[in-house]
Design an enzyme around this catalytic site. Structure first.
Site, mmCIF file in Angstrom:
data_model
loop_
_atom_site.group_PDB
_atom_site.id
_atom_site.type_symbol
_atom_site.label_atom_id
_atom_site.label_comp_id
_atom_site.label_asym_id
_atom_site.label_seq_id
_atom_site.Cartn_x
_atom_site.Cartn_y
_atom_site.Cartn_z
ATOM 1 N N ASP A 62 -29.994 32.044 -60.165
ATOM 2 C CA ASP A 62 -31.151 32.488 -59.388
ATOM 3 C C ASP A 62 -31.574 31.446 -58.357
ATOM 4 O O ASP A 62 -31.088 30.314 -58.368
ATOM 5 C CB ASP A 62 -32.330 32.840 -60.315
ATOM 6 C CG ASP A 62 -32.543 31.828 -61.433
ATOM 7 O OD1 ASP A 62 -32.054 30.684 -61.312
ATOM 8 O OD2 ASP A 62 -33.208 32.166 -62.427
ATOM 9 N N ASN A 128 -41.593 34.027 -72.106
ATOM 10 C CA ASN A 128 -41.792 35.457 -72.362
ATOM 11 C C ASN A 128 -40.459 36.167 -72.627
ATOM 12 O O ASN A 128 -40.389 37.387 -72.590
ATOM 13 C CB ASN A 128 -42.532 36.116 -71.189
ATOM 14 C CG ASN A 128 -41.775 35.978 -69.869
ATOM 15 O OD1 ASN A 128 -40.635 35.508 -69.853
ATOM 16 N ND2 ASN A 128 -42.386 36.392 -68.780
ATOM 17 N N GLU A 135 -37.566 39.443 -65.852
ATOM 18 C CA GLU A 135 -38.832 39.432 -66.576
ATOM 19 C C GLU A 135 -38.903 40.616 -67.544
ATOM 20 O O GLU A 135 -38.142 41.580 -67.410
ATOM 21 C CB GLU A 135 -39.982 39.520 -65.565
ATOM 22 C CG GLU A 135 -40.031 38.347 -64.572
ATOM 23 C CD GLU A 135 -40.678 37.092 -65.164
ATOM 24 O OE1 GLU A 135 -40.655 36.922 -66.390
ATOM 25 O OE2 GLU A 135 -41.195 36.286 -64.370
HETATM 26 C C1 GLP Z 1 -37.140 29.632 -65.004
HETATM 27 C C2 GLP Z 1 -35.681 29.907 -64.659
HETATM 28 C C3 GLP Z 1 -34.889 30.261 -65.875
HETATM 29 C C4 GLP Z 1 -35.181 29.249 -66.959
HETATM 30 C C5 GLP Z 1 -36.620 29.346 -67.388
HETATM 31 C C6 GLP Z 1 -37.000 28.342 -68.464
HETATM 32 O O1 GLP Z 1 -37.958 30.710 -64.838
HETATM 33 N N1 GLP Z 1 -35.469 30.922 -63.682
HETATM 34 O O2 GLP Z 1 -33.509 30.306 -65.541
HETATM 35 O O3 GLP Z 1 -34.352 29.488 -68.051
HETATM 36 O O4 GLP Z 1 -37.449 29.133 -66.274
HETATM 37 O O5 GLP Z 1 -37.299 27.110 -67.879
HETATM 38 P P1 GLP Z 1 -37.269 25.738 -68.623
HETATM 39 O O6 GLP Z 1 -35.851 25.477 -68.963
HETATM 40 O O7 GLP Z 1 -37.788 24.734 -67.631
HETATM 41 O O8 GLP Z 1 -38.132 25.875 -69.823
#
Ligand code: GLP
Length: 233
Positions: A62, A128, A135
């Site tokens: 992404d 979530n 989402e």
């Molecule tokens: C973001 C990314 C995800 C990631 C998630 C969790 O929204 N788009 O790919 O897995 O957050 O983030 P973190 O690893 O910082 O907890």
């Protein structure tokens, strides 16, 4: 699902590294990559190893909409500094956050994924239950698309920005259908704020309300979680 529980994120990075190493040894050529704080220890282990990706392709999950690749908050910048500067790939793809025609960008990205089937995809997990930026409520047959981020994701990601107002409101993301096409999935989650999502993913009903629960239907998933993230199992 193969679930590996480790003590902490540092130990998780070592386990994650092994999955990459085995994949390379087994001939994997295309790696799906993720950003966020979760995969950082795995990338560190890779950077400190002799693994070589110069014959491989990477495709990221992404990218934020409206952010230039050289902006420090872009996922492109994250990948450069956490992995690519030390471990370059033959070719690395991310969605173009500045694409003037989002529809064309989505199609371009889908074609990249179709032309380069992903051997190993690493995933983090949103609080979530989101994976990539899919989402809760996201349809499961969707490939790459533009996502309106939820308030909870904007809030969670605000720690990387000067203020919550600076967090982009949209992102390009591979869809759940794109993710499920990968041959092997590696999901990592660390910390007690991921415990509910981990429970939903592994033990909960298979529902769009917890996007990661779709992984229950994939034949080859490795889950690496620390004790805190496993605490509600
Ligand atoms: C973001 C990314 C995800 C990631 C998630 C969790 O929204 N788009 O790919 O897995 O957050 O983030 P973190 O690893 O910082 O907890």
């Amino acid at each position: 699902m193969k679930v590996i529980v480790v003590k902490d994120q540092a130990a998780g990075g070592k386990e994650g590294y092994k999955v990459f190493k085995d994949a390379l040894a087994n001939g994997a050529k295309v790696f799906g990559l993720a950003t966020g704080s979760t995969p950082i220890t795995t990338y560190k282990e890779i950077v400190n190893s002799d693994l070589d990706f110069s014959n491989c392709t990477s495709i990221n999950l992404d990218e934020y909409v409206g952010i230039a690749p050289d902006n420090e908050q872009s996922y492109k910048y994250f990948m450069q500094s956490n992995l690519f500067n030390d471990k370059p790939f033959k070719q690395s793809y991310l969605p173009d956050g500045l694409a003037s025609d989002p529809e064309a960008e989505v199609k371009r990205y889908d074609k990249i994924i179709d032309d380069n089937p992903i051997d190993l995809q690493i995933l983090g997990l949103g609080r979530n239950g989101h994976i990539g930026f899919n989402e809760p409520g996201t349809a499961r047959d969707v490939t790459t698309h533009v996502v309106d981020l939820t308030p909870s994701t904007i809030e969670a990601n605000a720690r990387f920005f000067a203020s919550e107002n600076d967090v982009p409101k949209q992102a390009f993301s591979m869809g759940l259908a794109s993710i499920m096409k990968s041959k092997h999935l590696l999901l990592e989650a660390f910390g007690d704020n991921k415990a509910d999502a981990v429970k939903g993913m592994i033990e909960g009903p298979d529902t769009v309300d917890c996007p990661a629960s779709i992984l229950q239907n994939h034949p080859d998933v490795t889950v690496i979680i620390d004790e805190a993230a496993a605490s509600k199992l």
